[in-house]
Design a protein around this motif. Structure first.
Motif, short mmCIF file in Angstrom:
data_model
loop_
_atom_site.label_atom_id
_atom_site.label_comp_id
_atom_site.label_asym_id
_atom_site.label_seq_id
_atom_site.Cartn_x
_atom_site.Cartn_y
_atom_site.Cartn_z
N VAL A 1 -72.52 31.88 -0.64
CA VAL A 1 -72.37 31.85 0.61
C VAL A 1 -73.46 30.86 1.03
O VAL A 1 -73.10 30.12 2.12
N ARG A 2 -74.58 30.82 0.67
CA ARG A 2 -75.78 30.22 1.22
C ARG A 2 -75.12 28.61 0.82
O ARG A 2 -75.57 27.66 1.70
N LYS A 3 -75.00 28.50 -0.32
CA LYS A 3 -74.45 27.01 -0.87
C LYS A 3 -73.57 26.60 0.20
O LYS A 3 -73.39 25.29 0.48
N ALA A 4 -72.44 27.40 0.36
CA ALA A 4 -71.21 26.86 1.18
C ALA A 4 -71.77 26.62 2.76
O ALA A 4 -71.17 25.51 3.24
N MET A 5 -72.87 27.39 3.10
CA MET A 5 -73.33 27.12 4.42
C MET A 5 -74.02 25.80 4.47
O MET A 5 -74.11 25.06 5.43
N GLU A 6 -74.82 25.51 3.44
CA GLU A 6 -75.61 24.49 3.29
C GLU A 6 -74.70 22.96 3.29
O GLU A 6 -75.08 22.19 3.70
N SER A 7 -73.78 23.25 2.29
CA SER A 7 -72.91 21.92 2.08
C SER A 7 -71.72 21.56 3.25
O SER A 7 -71.28 20.54 3.23
N ALA A 8 -71.30 22.66 3.87
CA ALA A 8 -70.16 22.37 4.95
C ALA A 8 -70.72 21.60 6.26
O ALA A 8 -71.61 21.63 6.64
N GLY B 1 -82.81 32.59 8.56
CA GLY B 1 -83.23 32.96 7.35
C GLY B 1 -83.33 32.18 6.41
O GLY B 1 -84.22 32.21 5.38
N TRP B 2 -82.25 31.46 6.28
CA TRP B 2 -82.38 30.34 5.14
C TRP B 2 -82.85 29.11 5.55
O TRP B 2 -82.56 27.89 4.76
N GLY B 3 -83.59 28.94 6.60
CA GLY B 3 -84.04 27.67 7.01
C GLY B 3 -83.18 26.62 7.35
O GLY B 3 -83.47 25.42 7.13
N LEU B 4 -81.98 27.02 7.98
CA LEU B 4 -80.93 26.02 8.12
C LEU B 4 -81.10 25.91 9.95
O LEU B 4 -79.88 25.30 10.51
N GLU B 5 -81.98 26.42 10.34
CA GLU B 5 -82.07 26.26 11.99
C GLU B 5 -81.92 24.88 12.41
O GLU B 5 -81.28 24.73 13.57
N GLY B 6 -82.25 23.71 11.80
CA GLY B 6 -82.04 22.53 12.29
C GLY B 6 -80.69 22.06 12.18
O GLY B 6 -79.97 22.11 12.91
N GLU B 7 -80.61 21.20 11.21
CA GLU B 7 -79.25 20.42 11.00
C GLU B 7 -78.21 21.75 10.95
O GLU B 7 -76.92 21.51 11.26
N GLY B 8 -78.39 22.75 10.23
CA GLY B 8 -77.50 23.75 9.88
C GLY B 8 -77.00 24.29 11.15
O GLY B 8 -75.65 24.52 11.22
N ALA B 9 -77.85 24.63 11.97
CA ALA B 9 -77.63 25.35 13.29
C ALA B 9 -76.60 24.49 13.91
O ALA B 9 -75.96 24.93 14.90
N SER B 10 -77.04 22.79 13.85
CA SER B 10 -76.04 22.35 14.87
C SER B 10 -74.65 22.31 14.27
O SER B 10 -73.55 21.64 14.86
N HIS C 1 -74.56 37.37 13.46
CA HIS C 1 -75.11 37.49 12.12
C HIS C 1 -75.21 36.32 11.42
O HIS C 1 -76.31 36.03 10.55
N VAL C 2 -74.37 35.45 11.56
CA VAL C 2 -74.41 33.97 10.77
C VAL C 2 -75.63 33.09 11.33
O VAL C 2 -76.21 32.49 10.46
N GLN C 3 -75.75 33.45 12.48
CA GLN C 3 -76.89 32.45 13.12
C GLN C 3 -78.06 33.18 12.64
O GLN C 3 -78.98 32.41 12.08
#
Length: 229
Positions: free
Chosen positions: A103-110, A130-139, A123-125
């Motif tokens: 799940v984490r890998k999928a969120m990081e690469s999508a 929690g996984w440090g994806l607030e920057g690019e990941g959040a966008s 919950h996904v937010q």
């Protein structure tokens, strides 16, 4: 036949409530009308004083409405737990197994991640933070408009992966459900029913809610991706 009681719900329970209201009418002869909209919009309309006899929403949303004086005190009753699932566009590659690392890998690469305005989106937010994806990941988090399923974002190609309650993904066209999130990532969302203070048919609504938590409704809940509580 006159309307017996009127309620409002979020989209996650739309199909379940539609089937159960029909079964209830067949068994009792009484009509239940339920309007299903985005959970955020449902709460706003209750707060605005629209005349509903009952509401079916995530339990935390009902607790806030009760605290603010919009529900009959002590009337909240849990109906079902709603597990959360991950899906991809039909034909796309699916991680197997769907464990926490996948799940984490999928969120990081999508490039784009579909989420709802409801509890699953929140919950996904939180997972992204929690996984440090607030920057690019959040966008890259694309939030569907209230009442629009995440499955539509997937089917339309607007996002690569999507997260929402399983009940809202089952049977949706243009997607493949990867599976339920692992237990460690489940938000534990529970949907509940409660009586609205604006209701004109309180006892009638109370009787329908009692039916919603009865054993005879358990199989319908399971068929639509929810777990009886």
């Amino acid at each position: 036949m006159s309307v017996f009681a009127a309620g409002i719900s979020s989209m996650a329970t739309r199909q379940i409530l539609s089937e159960l209201a029909a079964a209830y009418e067949e068994a009792t002869g009484e009509v239940i009308t339920i309007e299903s909209v985005g959970g955020v919009d449902a709460a706003k309309r209750i707060r605005a004083g629209e005349p509903f006899d009952f509401a079916v929403l995530a339990s935390d949303a009902l607790q806030k409405l009760e605290a603010d004086g919009h529900l009959v005190p002590g009337s909240i009753i849990e109906i079902a737990e709603s597990p959360m699932a991950m899906a991809v566009r039909a034909g796309a590659a699916k991680p197997d197994p769907l464990d926490e690392a996948a799940v984490r890998k999928a969120m990081e690469s999508a490039k784009a991640i579909g989420i709802s305005t409801g509890p699953s989106g929140t919950h996904v937010q939180a997972l992204a933070r929690g996984w440090g994806l607030e920057g690019e990941g959040a966008s890259r988090l694309v939030q569907a408009k209230p009442g629009i399923p995440v499955a539509k974002l997937l089917a339309d190609g607007e996002v690569e992966i999507g997260f929402q309650q399983l009940s809202e993904m089952l049977g949706a066209p243009g997607i493949d459900i990867v599976g339920l999130l692992p237990e460690s990532l489940q938000p534990g969302t529970v949907f509940a029913a409660a009586l609205c203070k604006t209701g004109a048919h309180t006892e009638a609504a109370r009787a329908f809610i009692e039916y919603l938590v009865s054993d005879e409704t358990a199989e319908t809940k399971r068929q639509h991706g929810m777990i009886p509580v």
